[in-house]
Write a protein that holds these residues in place. Structure first.
Motif, PDB file in Angstrom:
ATOM      1  N   LEU A  31     -33.955  -9.552  -4.635  1.00 51.49           N
ATOM      2  CA  LEU A  31     -34.901  -9.997  -5.820  1.00 51.49           C
ATOM      3  C   LEU A  31     -35.410 -11.322  -5.764  1.00 51.49           C
ATOM      4  O   LEU A  31     -36.391 -11.675  -5.828  1.00 51.49           O
ATOM      5  CB  LEU A  31     -34.439  -9.840  -7.336  1.00 51.49           C
ATOM      6  CG  LEU A  31     -34.251  -8.232  -7.804  1.00 51.49           C
ATOM      7  CD1 LEU A  31     -33.672  -8.585  -9.148  1.00 51.49           C
ATOM      8  CD2 LEU A  31     -35.642  -7.649  -8.132  1.00 51.49           C
ATOM      9  N   GLY A  32     -34.441 -12.159  -4.999  1.00 55.07           N
ATOM     10  CA  GLY A  32     -34.849 -13.352  -4.850  1.00 55.07           C
ATOM     11  C   GLY A  32     -35.932 -13.694  -3.678  1.00 55.07           C
ATOM     12  O   GLY A  32     -36.727 -14.492  -3.880  1.00 55.07           O
ATOM     13  N   LEU A  33     -36.001 -12.310  -2.628  1.00 50.05           N
ATOM     14  CA  LEU A  33     -36.818 -12.472  -1.783  1.00 50.05           C
ATOM     15  C   LEU A  33     -38.078 -12.154  -2.398  1.00 50.05           C
ATOM     16  O   LEU A  33     -39.417 -12.820  -2.037  1.00 50.05           O
ATOM     17  CB  LEU A  33     -36.375 -11.522  -0.784  1.00 50.05           C
ATOM     18  CG  LEU A  33     -35.288 -11.631   0.125  1.00 50.05           C
ATOM     19  CD1 LEU A  33     -35.027 -10.725   1.289  1.00 50.05           C
ATOM     20  CD2 LEU A  33     -35.397 -13.135   0.854  1.00 50.05           C
ATOM     21  N   GLY A  34     -38.181 -11.109  -3.316  1.00 48.31           N
ATOM     22  CA  GLY A  34     -39.570 -10.380  -3.661  1.00 48.31           C
ATOM     23  C   GLY A  34     -40.093 -11.293  -4.993  1.00 48.31           C
ATOM     24  O   GLY A  34     -41.060 -11.045  -5.320  1.00 48.31           O
ATOM     25  N   LEU A  35     -39.036 -11.632  -5.997  1.00 52.82           N
ATOM     26  CA  LEU A  35     -39.468 -12.312  -7.258  1.00 52.82           C
ATOM     27  C   LEU A  35     -39.168 -13.643  -7.388  1.00 52.82           C
ATOM     28  O   LEU A  35     -39.697 -14.485  -8.260  1.00 52.82           O
ATOM     29  CB  LEU A  35     -38.883 -11.638  -8.405  1.00 52.82           C
ATOM     30  CG  LEU A  35     -39.420  -9.979  -8.327  1.00 52.82           C
ATOM     31  CD1 LEU A  35     -38.771  -9.135  -9.573  1.00 52.82           C
ATOM     32  CD2 LEU A  35     -40.954  -9.859  -8.478  1.00 52.82           C
ATOM     33  N   GLY A  36     -37.971 -14.130  -6.824  1.00 49.32           N
ATOM     34  CA  GLY A  36     -37.457 -15.494  -6.691  1.00 49.32           C
ATOM     35  C   GLY A  36     -37.026 -16.054  -8.151  1.00 49.32           C
ATOM     36  O   GLY A  36     -36.365 -17.262  -8.251  1.00 49.32           O
ATOM     37  N   CYS A  37     -37.008 -15.424  -9.283  1.00 48.64           N
ATOM     38  CA  CYS A  37     -36.717 -15.984 -10.413  1.00 48.64           C
ATOM     39  C   CYS A  37     -35.889 -15.104 -11.422  1.00 48.64           C
ATOM     40  O   CYS A  37     -35.874 -15.352 -12.598  1.00 48.64           O
ATOM     41  CB  CYS A  37     -37.883 -16.863 -10.919  1.00 48.64           C
ATOM     42  SG  CYS A  37     -39.178 -15.558 -11.402  1.00 48.64           S
TER      43      CYS A  37
END
Length: 159
Positions: A31-37
């Protein structure tokens, strides 16, 4: 949800090597790679599904309620993520309504192609989290299973 590189709808995620990551750590890394937050925890876990076939995969499904501001932040972050335009073509909001014609909105959305267990996970989450009344959800699913009308031939075909 996300529109994937292959034209299928799915949820953010990826494979987790359990030797190095817990499910939540692996999910938050992806999720950090794709959304970051967004950070998910065990409390956000909903269910797991086994996908049969040549590649057996267990899909673990997590969901969290967001404020409108948090959703906007995620949508903005997604556009600037490392995977945007490569693996992920963009975020997609699921319409939680059905229009008067009984096809527009959720029924039309459900007629799209989904990857793996994503459609089942979506329907499960909409039901279990009471996001769509159960009878409306059943109507939307039934509407996608009706045969479509044949196109009208106006006799102007090419020779």
């Amino acid at each position: 949800m996300q529109m994937r590189f292959d034209g299928l709808l799915g949820f953010p995620g990826g494979f987790v090597d359990r030797r190095y990551w817990s499910l939540e750590d692996g999910l938050n890394r992806v999720l950090g790679l794709g959304l970051g937050c967004v950070r998910l925890t065990e409390a956000d876990y909903l269910c797991s599904h086994l996908t049969e076939g040549p590649h057996r995969v267990v899909a673990h499904f997590y969901a969290r309620q967001l404020t409108l501001e948090e959703l906007h932040t995620i949508e903005i972050s997604a556009v600037h993520s490392r995977d945007h335009g490569m693996e992920v073509m963009g975020m997609v909001r699921v319409p939680l309504y059905t229009q008067k014609d009984r096809m527009g909105g959720l029924p039309n959305f459900l007629a799209n192609s989904f990857v793996g267990t994503a459609k089942f996970q979506l329907l499960f989450a909409l039901k279990i989290l009471n996001m769509v009344p159960e009878e409306k959800l059943a109507e939307a699913v039934a509407a996608t299973q009706r045969p479509k009308k044949a196109p009208i031939d106006h006799g102007g075909g090419a020779a």
